[in-house]
Write a protein that holds these residues in place. Structure first.
Motif, mmCIF file in Angstrom:
data_model
loop_
_atom_site.group_PDB
_atom_site.id
_atom_site.type_symbol
_atom_site.label_atom_id
_atom_site.label_comp_id
_atom_site.label_asym_id
_atom_site.label_seq_id
_atom_site.Cartn_x
_atom_site.Cartn_y
_atom_site.Cartn_z
ATOM 1 N N LYS A 168 0.575 -0.896 -0.066
ATOM 2 C CA LYS A 168 -0.072 -0.060 0.130
ATOM 3 C C LYS A 168 0.844 1.369 -0.142
ATOM 4 N N GLY A 169 -0.038 2.211 -0.592
ATOM 5 C CA GLY A 169 1.036 3.394 -0.723
ATOM 6 C C GLY A 169 -0.032 5.031 -0.466
ATOM 7 N N PRO A 170 0.545 5.680 -0.241
ATOM 8 C CA PRO A 170 -0.263 7.397 -0.027
ATOM 9 C C PRO A 170 -1.324 7.730 -1.424
ATOM 10 N N ASN A 171 -1.747 8.072 -2.008
ATOM 11 C CA ASN A 171 -1.865 8.433 -3.375
ATOM 12 C C ASN A 171 -2.371 9.772 -3.057
ATOM 13 N N SER A 172 -2.334 10.376 -4.522
ATOM 14 C CA SER A 172 -2.500 12.121 -4.591
ATOM 15 C C SER A 172 -3.194 12.802 -4.010
ATOM 16 N N ASN A 173 -4.222 12.069 -2.817
ATOM 17 C CA ASN A 173 -5.455 13.026 -2.770
ATOM 18 C C ASN A 173 -4.513 13.115 -1.205
ATOM 19 N N ILE A 174 -3.938 12.394 -0.624
ATOM 20 C CA ILE A 174 -2.867 12.807 0.582
ATOM 21 C C ILE A 174 -1.862 13.382 0.411
ATOM 22 N N MET A 175 -0.964 13.216 -0.738
ATOM 23 C CA MET A 175 0.332 13.681 -1.131
ATOM 24 C C MET A 175 0.409 14.018 -1.974
ATOM 25 N N ASN A 176 0.579 15.213 -2.638
ATOM 26 C CA ASN A 176 1.229 15.405 -4.067
ATOM 27 C C ASN A 176 1.926 14.841 -4.990
ATOM 28 N N ILE A 177 3.185 14.897 -3.812
ATOM 29 C CA ILE A 177 4.069 14.099 -4.596
ATOM 30 C C ILE A 177 4.113 12.860 -3.722
ATOM 31 N N ASN A 178 3.597 11.366 -4.450
ATOM 32 C CA ASN A 178 4.163 9.770 -4.000
ATOM 33 C C ASN A 178 4.395 9.043 -5.039
ATOM 34 N N THR A 179 5.350 10.194 -4.924
ATOM 35 C CA THR A 179 6.441 9.517 -6.538
ATOM 36 C C THR A 179 7.976 10.341 -5.863
ATOM 37 N N SER A 180 8.969 9.454 -5.754
ATOM 38 C CA SER A 180 10.730 10.306 -5.547
ATOM 39 C C SER A 180 11.337 9.929 -6.278
ATOM 40 N N ASN A 181 11.868 11.034 -7.210
ATOM 41 C CA ASN A 181 12.634 10.421 -8.787
ATOM 42 C C ASN A 181 12.187 9.577 -9.847
ATOM 43 N N GLY A 182 11.108 9.293 -9.236
ATOM 44 C CA GLY A 182 10.408 7.921 -10.488
ATOM 45 C C GLY A 182 9.969 6.959 -10.064
#
Length: 105
Positions: A66-80
């Motif tokens: 599981k991971g955060p989605n963009s509803n709670i974390m605008n940047i839910n990726t880091s360097n791809g």
């Protein structure tokens, strides 16, 4: 060999490979108002890394992540790389090619 893929290899190729899955997952999640994305691991081993690039452990094909989605974390990726949750709720990262988006909650 994939286990040893280091964070420094995340670049244009990785970002391009992940772009379709990231956009599809984010769009679906935003439309439904979810806060947590659910992924199925598709590769063994599938390395899990800290946000600062230290290896934590391997996941295996069939595991759910599981991971955060963009509803709670605008940047839910880091360097791809896709941000995911550890069992204790802390953030980690996985190579997006190891993950198939299956839905959200």
């Amino acid at each position: 060999m994939r286990r040893y893929m280091k964070m420094s290899y995340a670049g244009a190729v990785v970002a391009a490979m992940a772009a379709t899955a990231i956009v599809a997952g984010s769009s679906t999640a935003q439309a439904s108002g979810c806060t947590v994305n659910i992924y199925l691991v598709n590769s063994t081993p599938a390395a899990v890394w800290t946000l600062d690039g230290r290896f934590i452990k391997d996941k295996k094909a069939g595991d759910t992540v599981k991971g955060p989605n963009s509803n709670i974390m605008n940047i839910n990726t880091s360097n791809g790389w896709r941000k995911v949750y550890l069992a204790d709720g802390q953030l980690a990262m996985m190579y997006p090619g190891y993950l198939n988006y299956t839905g959200c909650q």
